[in-house]
Scaffold this motif. Structure first.
Motif, short mmCIF file in Angstrom:
data_model
loop_
_atom_site.label_atom_id
_atom_site.label_comp_id
_atom_site.label_asym_id
_atom_site.label_seq_id
_atom_site.Cartn_x
_atom_site.Cartn_y
_atom_site.Cartn_z
N ALA A 1 1.11 -1.54 0.20
CA ALA A 1 0.17 0.12 0.11
C ALA A 1 0.65 1.50 -0.14
CB ALA A 1 -1.29 -0.02 0.97
N GLY A 2 1.81 0.89 -0.05
CA GLY A 2 3.54 2.71 -0.03
C GLY A 2 2.49 3.20 -0.64
N LYS A 3 2.19 3.26 -2.34
CA LYS A 3 2.06 3.67 -3.19
C LYS A 3 0.78 4.32 -3.16
CE LYS A 3 5.44 2.11 -6.89
NZ LYS A 3 5.77 1.59 -7.41
N LEU A 4 -0.51 3.71 -2.31
CA LEU A 4 -1.62 4.04 -1.94
C LEU A 4 -1.80 6.03 -2.46
CD1 LEU A 4 -4.02 3.12 -2.04
CD2 LEU A 4 -4.49 3.30 0.36
N ILE A 5 -1.42 6.62 -1.56
CA ILE A 5 -1.63 8.02 -1.76
C ILE A 5 -1.50 8.81 -3.68
CG2 ILE A 5 -0.39 10.27 -1.27
CD1 ILE A 5 -2.52 8.81 0.52
N GLU A 6 -0.42 8.10 -3.98
CA GLU A 6 -0.36 8.54 -5.37
C GLU A 6 -0.92 8.01 -6.73
OE1 GLU A 6 3.73 6.87 -8.43
OE2 GLU A 6 4.10 6.84 -6.18
N VAL A 7 -1.12 6.56 -6.72
CA VAL A 7 -2.41 5.50 -7.26
C VAL A 7 -3.82 6.84 -6.62
CG1 VAL A 7 -3.80 3.82 -7.12
CG2 VAL A 7 -1.41 3.81 -7.21
N ALA A 8 -4.02 7.18 -5.93
CA ALA A 8 -5.07 7.92 -6.14
C ALA A 8 -5.20 9.30 -6.04
CB ALA A 8 -5.62 8.25 -4.29
N ASP A 9 -4.43 10.04 -6.26
CA ASP A 9 -4.01 11.36 -6.14
C ASP A 9 -3.88 11.50 -8.05
OD1 ASP A 9 -3.90 12.10 -4.05
OD2 ASP A 9 -1.54 12.84 -3.84
N TYR A 10 -3.71 10.13 -8.80
CA TYR A 10 -2.85 10.38 -10.17
C TYR A 10 -4.41 10.13 -10.26
CZ TYR A 10 -3.21 8.36 -14.33
OH TYR A 10 -2.99 7.54 -16.26
N ILE A 11 -6.29 8.87 -10.39
CA ILE A 11 -7.17 9.01 -10.55
C ILE A 11 -7.70 10.33 -10.18
CG2 ILE A 11 -8.85 7.74 -10.12
CD1 ILE A 11 -7.30 5.31 -9.16
N GLN A 12 -7.82 10.54 -9.37
CA GLN A 12 -8.34 11.72 -8.65
C GLN A 12 -8.19 12.81 -9.78
OE1 GLN A 12 -9.26 13.42 -4.74
NE2 GLN A 12 -7.54 15.21 -5.33
N SER A 13 -6.76 13.43 -10.02
CA SER A 13 -6.54 14.24 -11.29
C SER A 13 -7.48 13.41 -12.64
CB SER A 13 -5.45 14.17 -10.85
OG SER A 13 -4.44 15.14 -12.36
N LYS A 14 -7.21 12.58 -13.17
CA LYS A 14 -7.53 12.40 -14.13
C LYS A 14 -8.55 12.04 -14.51
CE LYS A 14 -7.18 7.34 -17.63
NZ LYS A 14 -6.78 6.48 -16.91
N TYR A 15 -10.02 11.97 -13.35
CA TYR A 15 -10.96 11.70 -13.78
C TYR A 15 -11.97 13.49 -13.47
CZ TYR A 15 -10.80 7.07 -15.46
OH TYR A 15 -10.52 5.52 -16.22
N GLN B 1 -5.85 -1.90 -10.32
CA GLN B 1 -5.04 -2.67 -11.35
C GLN B 1 -3.55 -2.21 -11.32
OE1 GLN B 1 -5.82 -1.43 -15.42
NE2 GLN B 1 -4.51 -2.65 -16.60
N MET B 2 -3.42 -0.69 -10.65
CA MET B 2 -2.36 0.03 -10.74
C MET B 2 -1.49 -0.14 -9.36
SD MET B 2 -3.60 4.10 -11.60
CE MET B 2 -1.78 4.99 -11.41
N LEU B 3 -2.32 -0.66 -8.70
CA LEU B 3 -1.58 -1.49 -7.24
C LEU B 3 -1.13 -2.78 -6.76
CD1 LEU B 3 -4.07 1.01 -4.37
CD2 LEU B 3 -1.02 0.89 -4.75
N GLY B 4 -2.01 -3.58 -8.09
CA GLY B 4 -1.33 -4.83 -8.51
C GLY B 4 -1.81 -5.71 -7.59
N GLY B 5 -3.47 -5.39 -7.34
CA GLY B 5 -4.56 -6.09 -6.62
C GLY B 5 -5.67 -6.78 -7.25
N THR B 6 -6.38 -6.90 -6.36
CA THR B 6 -7.76 -7.46 -7.01
C THR B 6 -9.01 -6.25 -6.76
OG1 THR B 6 -7.26 -9.40 -7.11
CG2 THR B 6 -9.66 -9.61 -7.12
N PHE B 7 -9.85 -6.01 -7.75
CA PHE B 7 -11.08 -5.35 -7.59
C PHE B 7 -11.25 -6.13 -6.74
CE2 PHE B 7 -15.28 -4.61 -9.25
CZ PHE B 7 -16.18 -4.04 -8.62
N GLY B 8 -12.42 -5.71 -5.48
CA GLY B 8 -13.39 -5.93 -4.75
C GLY B 8 -14.78 -6.29 -4.86
#
Length: 448
Positions: A52-66, A260-267
């Motif tokens: 989960a170390g990149k969670l903030i980075e991923v969330a910020d990217y998605i927020q900016s993208k959409y 997809q970005m975090l390498g996990g499964t959508f729950g």
């Protein structure tokens, strides 16, 4: 048609408080078990940081993208009562969870939890007794205990112990507005994929790394209902369903990309209507838009039942993976409309309890007088658990005994808002609570 949906979604985000309330990364810690607590802590810290170390980075990217606001970023782990059973040292593991949450910059980390709906081992009793200390000495850690289920009944020994835990937590955090109690919840029928705090944990039937998203949108539903003035209830329900469908689509889009970005499964997408302390983002205001002059008056429970059902129907049409709690939350401190109703005398704790029979979760973020006994708190938990067990639904209690106050208001700040201290009926439930034992499961639990 597609262009119109896009425009409506933009309006929801811009003007109607639509947001992703939380992206929660659920992580299994079973491979961190050891009989040495230092080893457990080292493994737990490393795994959460890696996953989960990149969670903030991923969330910020998605927020900016959409352009979709993402309010909270959270992590949830396997119940620590299980992970620490071989080594003990529960408090040390709890402090480790808080430390890694601080490092990766998330808002909360959940899973300092125990599942004792039928009975408690000695190690689980020891774990539950550590909760007040750990909540006092951490900032981002959340805790929960599941004390009942439709299949098992209600573990009154656990209920009795949890009442003491809540009172002790309030006393230990009295100088901080009793904030420790806002990070603890007692459940009946707790679910394994809930992304919302304080009750989130990664269930034993879940995968190694799962991304669950909780959406919001009371303001969106309220705005949609402004077009239903004078229309019959079934037409109003259809408007809510269509709105919930659109909101859920947005949630699944975000969840799948994050996974997809975090390498996990959508729950799952948890399509709960979760309010904030902002005006216009209130479940109470939705109910009033349905035709009530104030929440708490006759008709409130019927309106809430229809709202909850319509949200679920619309959401399940939008996604094959709806889960968590899914419905309408009615926390007092986090909903300005609920606070107004308490202050004007139309909403009392007994009416809130009735409302919990038809909505998500239960008595949530309710401040009560600080001199309330541990046994009375346990009795409140038992009442709410009974509603959940008999109706085969999740119910919960998150109450805050405000030490040193019998009336007035307590300020929590941020998304937790502020709460009027709600009076309780006078009387003594201690003889019942101190009996302990187990309230048997209802007849309809015997299904195989």
């Amino acid at each position: 048609m597609i262009q119109n949906d896009v425009i409506q979604t933009i309006e929801m985000i811009k003007d109607q408080h639509l947001d992703i309330r939380t992206i929660t990364v659920h992580i299994s810690l079973f491979d961190c078990i050891s009989d040495d607590v230092e080893t457990v802590c080292k493994k737990v810290y490393g795994k959460i940081l890696n996953k989960a170390g990149k969670l903030i980075e991923v969330a910020d990217y998605i927020q900016s993208k959409y352009g979709i606001p993402i309010v909270n970023k959270r992590v949830s782990v396997t119940p620590i009562s299980l992970i620490g059973a071989a080594s003990g040292g529960y408090s040390q593991i709890g402090l480790t969870l808080d430390k890694v949450a601080e490092e990766i910059g998330i808002d909360f980390i959940g899973g300092y939890s125990a599942l004792v709906q039928k009975g408690m081992t000695e190690s689980e009793k020891d774990f539950i007794k550590t909760i007040p200390y750990v909540l006092k000495n951490t900032k981002k850690l959340c805790s929960s205990v599941n004390i009942g289920s439709t299949k098992a009944g209600i573990n009154m020994d656990a209920v009795k112990l949890v009442g003491k835990v809540i009172k002790e937590t309030a006393e230990l955090t009295a100088n901080e507005g009793c904030i420790g109690c806002a990070k603890f919840v007692a459940f009946a029928n707790a679910v394994e994929d809930n992304p919302f705090m304080a009750g989130s944990f990664n269930g034993i039937g879940e995968g190694d790394l799962v991304i669950n998203v909780g959406i919001s949108g009371p303001g969106v539903v309220k705005t949609a209902l402004t077009h239903a003035k004078g229309k019959p209830c079934d037409e109003m329900a259809n408007i809510i369903k269509k709105t919930a469908f659109k909101i859920t689509r947005v949630g699944e889009l975000v969840a799948r990309e994050a996974a997809q970005m975090l390498g996990g499964t959508f729950g799952i997408v948890d399509l709960s209507l979760a309010p904030t302390p902002n005006r216009g983002d209130s479940v109470a205001e939705v109910l009033e838009e349905m035709g009530l002059s104030s929440v708490g008056i006759p008709g409130t429970t019927a309106c809430l039942a229809m709202l909850n059902d319509a949200v679920k129907k619309g959401g399940t049409m939008a996604s094959a993976h709806v889960g968590g709690l899914s419905g309408a939350f009615i926390p007092v401190s986090e909903d300005l409309g609920m606070i107004d109703a308490v202050n004007n005398g139309t909403l009392c704790i007994e009416k809130l309890e009735a409302m919990t029979a038809v909505c998500s979760v239960g008595l949530d973020m309710i401040a009560i007088p600080g001199d309330t006994s541990a046994e009375t708190i346990s009795a409140i938990i038992a009442d709410e658990a009974a509603i959940g067990v008999i109706n085969n639904k999740t119910t919960a209690v998150r109450v805050i005994p405000v030490i040193g106050k019998k009336e007035g208001t307590i300020e929590f700040g941020g998304l937790l808002g502020h709460a009027p201290i709600m009076p309780l009926k006078k009387g003594d439930s201690s003889e019942f609570v101190l009996r302990g034992g187990r309230i048997p499961a209802p007849m309809h639990s015997y299904k195989n």
